[in-house]
Motif scaffolding. Structure first.
Motif, PDB file in Angstrom:
ATOM      1  N   VAL A  78       0.836  -1.212   0.000  1.00  0.00           N
ATOM      2  CA  VAL A  78       0.000   0.000   0.000  1.00  0.00           C
ATOM      3  C   VAL A  78       0.865   1.253   0.000  1.00  0.00           C
ATOM      4  O   VAL A  78       0.573   2.236  -0.704  1.00  0.00           O
ATOM      5  N   SER A  79       1.952   1.231   0.768  1.00  0.00           N
ATOM      6  CA  SER A  79       2.833   2.397   0.834  1.00  0.00           C
ATOM      7  C   SER A  79       3.467   2.693  -0.520  1.00  0.00           C
ATOM      8  O   SER A  79       3.486   3.843  -0.977  1.00  0.00           O
ATOM      9  N   VAL A  80       3.975   1.655  -1.179  1.00  0.00           N
ATOM     10  CA  VAL A  80       4.596   1.844  -2.500  1.00  0.00           C
ATOM     11  C   VAL A  80       3.564   2.314  -3.511  1.00  0.00           C
ATOM     12  O   VAL A  80       3.842   3.201  -4.337  1.00  0.00           O
ATOM     13  N   ALA A  81       2.354   1.746  -3.446  1.00  0.00           N
ATOM     14  CA  ALA A  81       1.298   2.136  -4.389  1.00  0.00           C
ATOM     15  C   ALA A  81       0.933   3.610  -4.219  1.00  0.00           C
ATOM     16  O   ALA A  81       0.829   4.352  -5.204  1.00  0.00           O
ATOM     17  N   PHE A  82       0.752   4.058  -2.972  1.00  0.00           N
ATOM     18  CA  PHE A  82       0.408   5.458  -2.729  1.00  0.00           C
ATOM     19  C   PHE A  82       1.565   6.373  -3.104  1.00  0.00           C
ATOM     20  O   PHE A  82       1.353   7.497  -3.564  1.00  0.00           O
ATOM     21  N   ASN A  83       2.782   5.905  -2.895  1.00  0.00           N
ATOM     22  CA  ASN A  83       3.937   6.716  -3.254  1.00  0.00           C
ATOM     23  C   ASN A  83       4.019   6.907  -4.772  1.00  0.00           C
ATOM     24  O   ASN A  83       4.422   7.961  -5.257  1.00  0.00           O
ATOM     25  N   ILE A  84       3.637   5.875  -5.520  1.00  0.00           N
ATOM     26  CA  ILE A  84       3.618   5.994  -6.979  1.00  0.00           C
ATOM     27  C   ILE A  84       2.522   6.954  -7.429  1.00  0.00           C
ATOM     28  O   ILE A  84       2.705   7.738  -8.375  1.00  0.00           O
ATOM     29  N   SER A  90       8.021   6.055   0.781  1.00  0.00           N
ATOM     30  CA  SER A  90       7.763   4.625   0.957  1.00  0.00           C
ATOM     31  C   SER A  90       9.043   3.850   1.285  1.00  0.00           C
ATOM     32  O   SER A  90       8.984   2.784   1.909  1.00  0.00           O
ATOM     33  N   LEU A  91      10.193   4.383   0.888  1.00  0.00           N
ATOM     34  CA  LEU A  91      11.457   3.724   1.220  1.00  0.00           C
ATOM     35  C   LEU A  91      11.678   3.696   2.724  1.00  0.00           C
ATOM     36  O   LEU A  91      12.239   2.736   3.264  1.00  0.00           O
ATOM     37  N   PHE A  92      11.237   4.732   3.410  1.00  0.00           N
ATOM     38  CA  PHE A  92      11.363   4.759   4.865  1.00  0.00           C
ATOM     39  C   PHE A  92      10.427   3.744   5.514  1.00  0.00           C
ATOM     40  O   PHE A  92      10.774   3.136   6.536  1.00  0.00           O
ATOM     41  N   VAL A  93       9.260   3.565   4.914  1.00  0.00           N
ATOM     42  CA  VAL A  93       8.334   2.550   5.427  1.00  0.00           C
ATOM     43  C   VAL A  93       8.945   1.160   5.261  1.00  0.00           C
ATOM     44  O   VAL A  93       8.917   0.330   6.182  1.00  0.00           O
ATOM     45  N   LEU A  94       9.507   0.902   4.081  1.00  0.00           N
ATOM     46  CA  LEU A  94      10.143  -0.388   3.832  1.00  0.00           C
ATOM     47  C   LEU A  94      11.338  -0.595   4.765  1.00  0.00           C
ATOM     48  O   LEU A  94      11.555  -1.700   5.290  1.00  0.00           O
TER      49      LEU A  94
END
Length: 219
Positions: free
Chosen positions: A61-67, A76-80
């Motif tokens: 979800v984080s990567v999708a919203f970041n895109i 999203s890199l910080f979330v990962l």
């Protein structure tokens, strides 16, 4: 007892197949001669599956919203990175759960490395060395003191505890001497906590420590 007609051997336990030839065996089952080994990953399998699924959902979800919203940066890199940090800390805590001093050292090392990397990636403001690492050392010292009393650790563990306390107390001193900290309070708090903890052990466990040192040195 079960018997394998192919290998002509008796098989102890409740196996369905011969451990040698993998052929089906017949007979009455018997009690296992080897103790059952418990694995924490199997015992808490549901918990780890839920954790893994939650991590995948949060990461996806984080990567999708970041895109969808790239103008806010690659947050999203910080979330990962945070999810990876949680899993690294969790796995280390489980694998070293029977050795508390070593577990605490590894946890502090993981936190230190991760926060320094994050500080470097975000432009190096020094918050990792100034605040996070000294406070992590303070937490480790206090946790070790509480755990040592609750679990009645042996003298050998106290010796290792002294080494760890000294190490955690020296690290902030090095940061201060190198001029890396922007605020002295966290580092001084860590140094004071280390000195008090060391003094408490040396004063109240003096006889045990002296006897253990003599025994180790064959004096």
């Amino acid at each position: 007892m079960k018997y394998c007609n192919n290998c002509k051997v008796n098989v102890v336990g409740n196996r369905k197949y011969c451990p040698l030839c993998q052929e089906a065996i017949k007979g009455d089952p018997t009690d296992e001669v080897f103790p059952t080994i418990s694995f924490v990953y199997r015992e808490h399998g549901l918990f780890f599956k839920i954790m893994l699924l939650a991590s995948i959902v949060i990461a996806t979800v984080s990567v999708a919203f970041n895109i969808l919203f790239p103008q806010r940066g690659a947050w999203s890199l910080f979330v990962l990175g945070g999810l990876g940090s949680v899993w690294a800390s969790l796995i280390t805590a489980i694998n070293k759960r029977n050795n508390i001093p070593k577990n605490l050292v590894y946890q502090v090392m993981i936190i230190s490395v991760i926060t320094i990397l994050w500080d470097l990636i975000t432009g190096w403001r020094g918050w990792s060395i100034t605040y996070v690492i000294p406070l992590a050392c303070v937490f480790a010292i206090i946790s070790m003191a509480i755990i040592s009393k609750v679990r009645n650790l042996h003298v050998e563990d106290y010796i290792l505890y002294i080494i760890i306390d000294g190490l955690f107390g020296i690290i902030p001193v090095i940061f201060i001497l190198m001029g890396l900290v922007k605020s002295l309070f966290p580092s001084l708090l860590c140094i004071v906590t280390s000195i008090i903890s060391l003094s408490t052990i040396l004063i109240f466990e003096e006889q045990k420590l002296r006897a253990e040192i003599k025994r180790r040195l064959h004096m």
